[in-house]
Design a protein around this motif. Structure first.
Motif, mmCIF file in Angstrom:
data_model
loop_
_atom_site.group_PDB
_atom_site.id
_atom_site.type_symbol
_atom_site.label_atom_id
_atom_site.label_comp_id
_atom_site.label_asym_id
_atom_site.label_seq_id
_atom_site.Cartn_x
_atom_site.Cartn_y
_atom_site.Cartn_z
ATOM 1 N N LEU A 22 0.795 -1.143 0.020
ATOM 2 C CA LEU A 22 -0.067 -0.046 0.045
ATOM 3 C C LEU A 22 0.930 1.246 0.040
ATOM 4 O O LEU A 22 2.003 1.265 0.370
ATOM 5 N N PRO A 23 0.381 2.345 -0.473
ATOM 6 C CA PRO A 23 1.318 3.606 -0.363
ATOM 7 C C PRO A 23 1.653 3.910 0.963
ATOM 8 O O PRO A 23 0.796 3.688 1.896
ATOM 9 N N ALA A 24 2.820 4.485 1.169
ATOM 10 C CA ALA A 24 3.450 4.756 2.493
ATOM 11 C C ALA A 24 3.437 6.189 2.607
ATOM 12 O O ALA A 24 3.900 7.003 1.739
ATOM 13 N N LYS A 25 3.390 6.471 3.796
ATOM 14 C CA LYS A 25 3.712 7.991 4.171
ATOM 15 C C LYS A 25 4.864 7.768 5.361
ATOM 16 O O LYS A 25 5.298 6.790 5.904
ATOM 17 N N ILE A 26 5.684 9.086 5.433
ATOM 18 C CA ILE A 26 6.531 9.252 6.631
ATOM 19 C C ILE A 26 5.720 9.418 7.877
ATOM 20 O O ILE A 26 4.941 10.166 8.172
ATOM 21 N N SER A 27 6.109 8.465 9.029
ATOM 22 C CA SER A 27 5.523 8.332 10.173
ATOM 23 C C SER A 27 6.680 8.711 11.231
ATOM 24 O O SER A 27 7.937 8.338 10.888
ATOM 25 N N GLN A 28 6.444 8.768 12.525
ATOM 26 C CA GLN A 28 7.471 8.853 13.404
ATOM 27 C C GLN A 28 6.926 8.268 14.810
ATOM 28 O O GLN A 28 5.856 8.235 15.118
ATOM 29 N N ARG A 85 -2.103 0.863 7.694
ATOM 30 C CA ARG A 85 -2.315 -0.276 8.375
ATOM 31 C C ARG A 85 -1.234 -0.497 9.229
ATOM 32 O O ARG A 85 -1.210 -1.611 10.128
ATOM 33 N N TYR A 86 -0.119 0.166 9.007
ATOM 34 C CA TYR A 86 0.969 -0.070 9.608
ATOM 35 C C TYR A 86 1.048 0.112 11.240
ATOM 36 O O TYR A 86 0.683 1.100 11.538
ATOM 37 N N LYS A 87 1.243 -0.564 11.970
ATOM 38 C CA LYS A 87 1.091 -0.507 13.608
ATOM 39 C C LYS A 87 2.345 -0.008 14.283
ATOM 40 O O LYS A 87 3.251 -0.907 14.756
ATOM 41 N N TRP A 88 2.807 1.219 13.947
ATOM 42 C CA TRP A 88 4.111 1.582 14.319
ATOM 43 C C TRP A 88 4.247 1.846 15.826
ATOM 44 O O TRP A 88 5.542 1.797 16.155
ATOM 45 N N PHE A 89 3.293 1.857 16.521
ATOM 46 C CA PHE A 89 3.445 1.849 17.886
ATOM 47 C C PHE A 89 4.099 0.575 18.477
ATOM 48 O O PHE A 89 4.388 0.450 19.723
ATOM 49 N N GLU A 122 6.194 -2.460 17.243
ATOM 50 C CA GLU A 122 6.905 -3.161 16.108
ATOM 51 C C GLU A 122 6.949 -4.623 16.087
ATOM 52 O O GLU A 122 6.944 -5.443 15.239
ATOM 53 N N GLU A 123 7.070 -5.235 17.432
ATOM 54 C CA GLU A 123 6.863 -6.599 17.591
ATOM 55 C C GLU A 123 5.666 -7.170 16.961
ATOM 56 O O GLU A 123 5.526 -8.111 16.336
ATOM 57 N N GLU A 124 4.646 -6.195 17.321
ATOM 58 C CA GLU A 124 3.184 -6.917 16.771
ATOM 59 C C GLU A 124 3.088 -6.469 15.291
ATOM 60 O O GLU A 124 2.448 -7.349 14.403
ATOM 61 N N ALA A 125 3.905 -5.369 14.810
ATOM 62 C CA ALA A 125 3.532 -5.306 13.464
ATOM 63 C C ALA A 125 4.415 -6.271 12.490
ATOM 64 O O ALA A 125 4.037 -6.530 11.461
ATOM 65 N N PHE A 126 5.542 -6.719 12.822
ATOM 66 C CA PHE A 126 6.426 -7.635 12.320
ATOM 67 C C PHE A 126 6.021 -9.138 12.582
ATOM 68 O O PHE A 126 6.859 -9.994 12.219
#
Length: 110
Positions: free
Chosen positions: A26-32, A48-52, A54-58
């Motif tokens: 999916l299209p991505a944007k810069i997050s912090q 949909r990326y769960k940046w908060f 990373e263990e869960e996201a990956f």
């Protein structure tokens, strides 16, 4: 991903043109990130990326790697067992050939 040198420059350049894609396509944007582990870290991610977390996201990737590792170990074990079977069959074949040769020699002596 952090903005900066190397291959990240290509991603940053693409972000400027709007063509960066997330790992899921999916299209991505810069997050912090503002986690204790990565405070202020910038990265690309889709909505949909769960940046908060990373263990869960990956987590799915980790599970996939563990599953692949287990399958490889299982197949390695099967290959090792098959090599032992091949060795035993070759040994049996040599013994039978020697026995057959002994029978032929005995018959010829008659």
């Amino acid at each position: 991903m952090e903005l900066g040198g190397g291959s990240n420059n290509r991603r940053r350049d693409k972000a400027i043109t709007g063509s960066v894609l997330c790992f899921c396509g999916l299209p991505a944007k810069i997050s912090q990130a503002w986690t204790d582990k990565n405070p202020g870290r910038r990265f690309y991610g889709c909505e949909r990326y769960k940046w908060f977390d990373e263990e869960e996201a990956f987590g799915w990737q980790k599970e996939a790697l563990i599953e692949a590792r287990n399958q490889i170990r299982k197949k390695d074990k099967i290959i090792a067992e098959l090599k032992v079977t091949i060795s035993e069959l070759r040994s049996d074949l040599v013994k039978k050939e020697e026995a057959e040769e002994d029978i032929i020699n005995s018959f010829l002596k008659l």
